[in-house]
Motif scaffolding. Structure first.
Motif, PDB file in Angstrom:
ATOM      1  N   GLN A  77      33.017  40.547  81.338  1.00 51.04           N
ATOM      2  CA  GLN A  77      32.421  39.333  80.850  1.00 51.04           C
ATOM      3  C   GLN A  77      32.110  38.023  81.582  1.00 51.04           C
ATOM      4  O   GLN A  77      31.431  37.204  81.325  1.00 51.04           O
ATOM      5  CB  GLN A  77      33.533  39.328  79.700  1.00 51.04           C
ATOM      6  N   ALA A  78      32.783  37.972  83.005  1.00 53.27           N
ATOM      7  CA  ALA A  78      33.013  37.077  83.306  1.00 53.27           C
ATOM      8  C   ALA A  78      31.241  36.658  84.754  1.00 53.27           C
ATOM      9  O   ALA A  78      31.563  35.045  84.434  1.00 53.27           O
ATOM     10  CB  ALA A  78      33.624  37.423  85.033  1.00 53.27           C
ATOM     11  N   VAL A  79      30.433  37.886  84.398  1.00 53.01           N
ATOM     12  CA  VAL A  79      28.608  37.526  84.459  1.00 53.01           C
ATOM     13  C   VAL A  79      28.452  37.375  83.384  1.00 53.01           C
ATOM     14  O   VAL A  79      27.747  36.560  83.539  1.00 53.01           O
ATOM     15  CB  VAL A  79      28.413  38.709  85.644  1.00 53.01           C
ATOM     16  N   HIS A  80      28.758  38.024  82.674  1.00 54.99           N
ATOM     17  CA  HIS A  80      28.012  38.234  80.916  1.00 54.99           C
ATOM     18  C   HIS A  80      28.546  36.309  80.553  1.00 54.99           C
ATOM     19  O   HIS A  80      26.604  35.681  80.065  1.00 54.99           O
ATOM     20  CB  HIS A  80      28.284  38.709  79.988  1.00 54.99           C
ATOM     21  N   ASN A  81      29.254  35.991  80.740  1.00 56.58           N
ATOM     22  CA  ASN A  81      29.663  34.749  80.056  1.00 56.58           C
ATOM     23  C   ASN A  81      28.686  33.343  81.015  1.00 56.58           C
ATOM     24  O   ASN A  81      28.414  32.492  80.093  1.00 56.58           O
ATOM     25  CB  ASN A  81      31.349  34.081  80.177  1.00 56.58           C
ATOM     26  N   CYS A 122      23.000  40.637  89.113  1.00 53.94           N
ATOM     27  CA  CYS A 122      23.743  41.743  89.227  1.00 53.94           C
ATOM     28  C   CYS A 122      25.537  42.079  88.034  1.00 53.94           C
ATOM     29  O   CYS A 122      25.793  41.103  88.609  1.00 53.94           O
ATOM     30  CB  CYS A 122      24.152  42.912  90.254  1.00 53.94           C
ATOM     31  N   GLU A 123      25.053  42.646  86.544  1.00 50.31           N
ATOM     32  CA  GLU A 123      26.564  42.771  86.148  1.00 50.31           C
ATOM     33  C   GLU A 123      26.741  44.067  86.278  1.00 50.31           C
ATOM     34  O   GLU A 123      26.431  45.242  85.731  1.00 50.31           O
ATOM     35  CB  GLU A 123      26.254  42.221  84.710  1.00 50.31           C
ATOM     36  N   LEU A 124      28.312  43.658  86.732  1.00 51.64           N
ATOM     37  CA  LEU A 124      29.024  44.816  87.229  1.00 51.64           C
ATOM     38  C   LEU A 124      29.198  45.379  86.279  1.00 51.64           C
ATOM     39  O   LEU A 124      29.589  44.907  84.936  1.00 51.64           O
ATOM     40  CB  LEU A 124      29.620  44.466  87.571  1.00 51.64           C
ATOM     41  N   ASN A 135      32.061  40.954  96.246  1.00 54.18           N
ATOM     42  CA  ASN A 135      33.443  41.374  96.557  1.00 54.18           C
ATOM     43  C   ASN A 135      33.703  41.037  94.622  1.00 54.18           C
ATOM     44  O   ASN A 135      33.946  39.940  94.003  1.00 54.18           O
ATOM     45  CB  ASN A 135      34.665  39.327  96.891  1.00 54.18           C
ATOM     46  N   PRO A 136      34.044  41.698  94.545  1.00 57.13           N
ATOM     47  CA  PRO A 136      34.388  42.748  92.733  1.00 57.13           C
ATOM     48  C   PRO A 136      35.659  41.505  92.425  1.00 57.13           C
ATOM     49  O   PRO A 136      35.677  41.554  91.604  1.00 57.13           O
ATOM     50  CB  PRO A 136      34.218  43.775  92.605  1.00 57.13           C
ATOM     51  N   ASN A 137      36.477  41.724  93.572  1.00 52.67           N
ATOM     52  CA  ASN A 137      38.257  41.396  92.972  1.00 52.67           C
ATOM     53  C   ASN A 137      37.452  39.652  92.314  1.00 52.67           C
ATOM     54  O   ASN A 137      38.715  39.348  92.077  1.00 52.67           O
ATOM     55  CB  ASN A 137      38.907  41.557  94.313  1.00 52.67           C
ATOM     56  N   GLN A 138      36.788  39.067  92.995  1.00 53.90           N
ATOM     57  CA  GLN A 138      36.449  37.982  93.079  1.00 53.90           C
ATOM     58  C   GLN A 138      35.615  37.728  91.412  1.00 53.90           C
ATOM     59  O   GLN A 138      35.933  36.427  91.104  1.00 53.90           O
ATOM     60  CB  GLN A 138      35.750  37.113  94.602  1.00 53.90           C
ATOM     61  N   VAL A 139      35.225  38.310  91.359  1.00 53.65           N
ATOM     62  CA  VAL A 139      34.101  38.445  90.084  1.00 53.65           C
ATOM     63  C   VAL A 139      35.766  38.679  89.279  1.00 53.65           C
ATOM     64  O   VAL A 139      35.581  37.902  87.858  1.00 53.65           O
ATOM     65  CB  VAL A 139      33.314  39.601  90.292  1.00 53.65           C
ATOM     66  N   TYR A 140      36.777  39.380  88.897  1.00 50.26           N
ATOM     67  CA  TYR A 140      37.380  39.980  88.181  1.00 50.26           C
ATOM     68  C   TYR A 140      38.085  38.881  87.929  1.00 50.26           C
ATOM     69  O   TYR A 140      38.556  37.947  87.364  1.00 50.26           O
ATOM     70  CB  TYR A 140      38.230  40.570  89.420  1.00 50.26           C
ATOM     71  N   ARG A 141      38.497  37.418  89.229  1.00 45.48           N
ATOM     72  CA  ARG A 141      39.199  36.738  89.179  1.00 45.48           C
ATOM     73  C   ARG A 141      38.382  35.466  88.668  1.00 45.48           C
ATOM     74  O   ARG A 141      38.966  34.711  87.940  1.00 45.48           O
ATOM     75  CB  ARG A 141      39.531  36.322  90.781  1.00 45.48           C
ATOM     76  N   SER A 142      37.151  35.399  88.661  1.00 45.04           N
ATOM     77  CA  SER A 142      36.822  34.445  87.894  1.00 45.04           C
ATOM     78  C   SER A 142      36.801  34.454  86.183  1.00 45.04           C
ATOM     79  O   SER A 142      36.778  33.702  85.659  1.00 45.04           O
ATOM     80  CB  SER A 142      34.827  34.311  88.123  1.00 45.04           C
TER      81      SER A 142
END
Length: 650
Positions: free
Chosen positions: A154-158, A124-126, A30-37
């Protein structure tokens, strides 16, 4: 290492509720959850975002058909895992109208692949923006609004750059790069050290000069190599992206390059120190060669000393294999439990055929306090046991060399196996002394380790206003502990010689050794230091060669792709460097301990015979006299310069 999916399974693990043996790449559906995090004001955590284990990162469709990543085939979905992977994880066409409607609302069981993604440390980093063609297909289908921007990157990277995540990757790298550890941490230093010992017996002067020259060359090459990998020279910076994506949001990890830059600076300092020591030694190498000749003659009289270090080396290798294996198990021990959160989210459950909000939280590995204490105990055990093995090795060598000295160098009086006899005495009478001496060093090393661990945990406080005082405090503490450790090791080494010579207990031996050194410091200290310094340069040279070989092996295709790929060469190289130095230390200790044992035996001999060494070999007496003459000449030259300066002043 690979993370957990939405069912709490570890990616790549075949023993979970789903067989994921070949599915070791984590993908957030869910890309919206990744953004939200990634939004700082939102309490939602990426660990609670819905993730699934795949074989590789999915690619958005280039046709008029939207690509989906669906949940594992369960319930009414009559597909095997192989069928699911063969369909590129997409069975949207098999869903009922209600399930398709739920998927369009981003509640599953299928989720659209709208963003390009890159395999970044097996996750997987978007990219920042969705692909225009797929976004249009999604919009035409009536899909909900999609959030995008740098936040989603940045969400995944951090999350993957946090200290705990980095430590986990480094530990996992040791498991993947075990052939490199065996070759560059075991075989290479073993061969180099044995070769050096054999050559030093026959070509003392040549090998001494070659060691100094080779050390300078290797130190220069290793420094340049780190400069290249840190990105300061050329464009061959170390990449932290695993796999091959069509567009890489991050071509290299900032944290990895920062670590390599720090190591490059340290290597620059090492190179300057090596050059400075080389310049200082140029005029004194002749005396150092004479000292090493004395040791080489003793080793030549007891040839088994050249082979003996293989025994503690093999014991050390077996112990380190156990230690690394146990560390891997300890760091992965714990219970996988669902996080406690209030995400106000929902997802379709294929088993109950309904949308549920009961399983929205993600899963984490939780260590109990006992495991944390076990890890601390395990680290302390490494410090103590490695020092204990080293202490037993040194005392055995000292016993054999002391026997040679007190036999006036007559091999006929040494017995059948002087090394074996010395080892037997150590095991029979001195193991308690070895344990006590090694415990003192282990305690200091553990305190240094804890201080460094605390410093890293308080890194943010160091960056805050007034944090420079905290940094200064930590530096002073580490410097003081480093000095104490050096003093304790120096006293221990000489105490082991007295133990091997007289059989005294550790405390009494340490006291006698210290008194002898203080009373004879002008006579033997400078000669001892020169010999030890040459040998130290040799150990540094061997360890740097091991590090260079490890770097070159990790640059091969095997460790950049497939199941053996490592996230960073930093920790395996550092491990090979340290183990190579320890291994070389065990072999070089033969010559080093021979020098120390002969000189301290000389002091004991002189002390017991009213200042006259009755058992000293002629070569040792000539060396000490030569050094004394050099010192007297230097003092006379210094006094003459002082007189001339005073005369000019008048």
């Amino acid at each position: 290492m690979y993370g957990f999916d939405y069912l709490g399974n570890t990616c790549g693990n075949k023993k979970g509720s789903v067989n994921l043996e070949s599915y070791n790449v984590r993908y957030w559906q869910n890309p919206n959850q990744v953004y939200r995090s990634g939004v700082l004001s939102d309490p939602f955590n990426l660990a609670d975002a819905r993730s699934i284990c795949l074989q590789d990162c999915p690619t958005p469709s280039t046709t008029n058909y939207l690509t989906w990543v669906c949940d594992y085939p369960q319930g009414p979905i009559n597909l095997t895992m192989d069928d699911w992977a063969g369909r590129n994880y997409d069975y949207f066409d098999l869903l009922s109208p209600a399930q398709k409607s739920s998927s369009i609302n981003l509640t599953g069981p299928c989720y659209p692949v709208l963003f390009q993604s890159t395999n970044f440390f097996w996750s997987c980093e978007l990219q920042a923006s969705p692909v225009n063609e797929t976004l249009k297909l999604w919009t035409d289908m009536g899909g909900v609004s999609i959030n995008s921007g740098d936040v989603i990157v940045q969400a995944v990277h951090n999350a993957l750059s946090e200290p705990t995540a980095v430590i986990k990757r480094y530990i996992a790298d040791l498991g993947r790069a075990w052939p490199v550890l065996v070759v560059c941490g075991g075989i290479v230093p073993l061969l180099l050290s044995i070769t050096w010992l054999i050559l030093v017996h026959y070509f003392v002067g040549v090998i001494t000069w070659l060691t100094i020259i080779l050390l300078n060359v290797v130190a220069l090459f290793v420094t340049l190599f780190f400069y290249i990998k840190a990105g300061w020279i050329g464009t061959d910076a170390i990449t932290a992206v695993i796999g091959s994506g069509t567009s890489k949001a991050f071509s290299a990890s900032t944290s990895e390059q920062n670590y390599l830059k720090i190591v490059a600076v340290i290597m620059t300092i090492v190179l300057l120190v090596v050059l400075l020591i080389t310049l200082i030694l140029l005029k004194r190498v002749i005396i150092a060669v004479a000292v090493i000749k004395v040791a080489a003659k003793a080793i030549g009289a007891i040839p088994s000393l050249v082979i003996y270090p293989i025994v503690p080396f093999l014991i050390l290798v077996v112990f380190l294999i156990y230690w690394v294996t146990a560390l891997l198990y300890l760091t992965s021990a714990g219970s996988v439990t669902q996080n406690i959160c209030n995400n106000s989210c929902a997802a379709y459950d294929l088993t109950s055929l309904s949308i549920s909000d009961n399983n929205c939280c993600g899963y984490s590995l939780h260590h109990c306090k006992n495991v944390a204490w076990a890890i601390i105990y395990h680290v302390f055990g490494m410090f103590w046991i490695t020092q204990f093995i080293n202490a037993c090795c040194l005392t055995t060598i000292a016993g054999a060399i002391a026997a040679y000295y007190w036999a006036r160098g007559k091999t006929s009086e040494l017995g059948w196996a002087p090394v074996l006899s010395s080892a037997k005495r150590v095991v029979q009478y001195s193991l308690g002394s070895m344990a006590l001496g090694s415990l003192l060093v282990a305690i200091i090393e553990m305190i240094c380790f804890i201080i460094e661990f605390i410093r890293k945990r308080l890194k943010l406080l160091e960056l805050a206003p007034g944090g420079c005082c905290l940094s200064l405090l930590f530096c002073c503490a580490q410097c003081c502990l480093g000095c104490i450790e050096w003093i304790v090791k120096f006293i221990n080494k000489n105490a082991y010689i007295v133990i091997a010579t007289s059989g005294k207990g550790f405390c009494r031996a340490a006291g006698k050794a210290s008194a002898l050194i203080v009373s004879n410091i002008l006579k033997v200290a400078a000669v001892n230091i020169l010999g030890d310094l040459i040998l130290f340069l040799g150990k540094v040279c061997v360890s740097l060669v091991c590090a260079l070989f490890a770097f070159l092996m990790l640059e091969t295709h095997k460790y950049k792709s497939g199941n053996s790929q490592v996230s960073s060469p930093f920790f395996p190289v550092l491990f090979c460097w340290g183990v190579g130095y320890i291994t070389a230390g065990h072999f070089f200790a033969v010559v080093e301990m021979a020098i120390d044992a002969i000189l301290l035996s000389f002091c004991i001999d002189a002390d017991e015979h009213n200042g006259t060494a009755m058992f000293a070999p002629p070569l040792l007496i000539d060396t000490l006299r030569s050094h004394a003459r050099c010192q007297e000449a230097a003092q006379a030259e210094h006094a003459l310069r002082k007189q001339k300066k005073a005369a000019r002043g008048k």
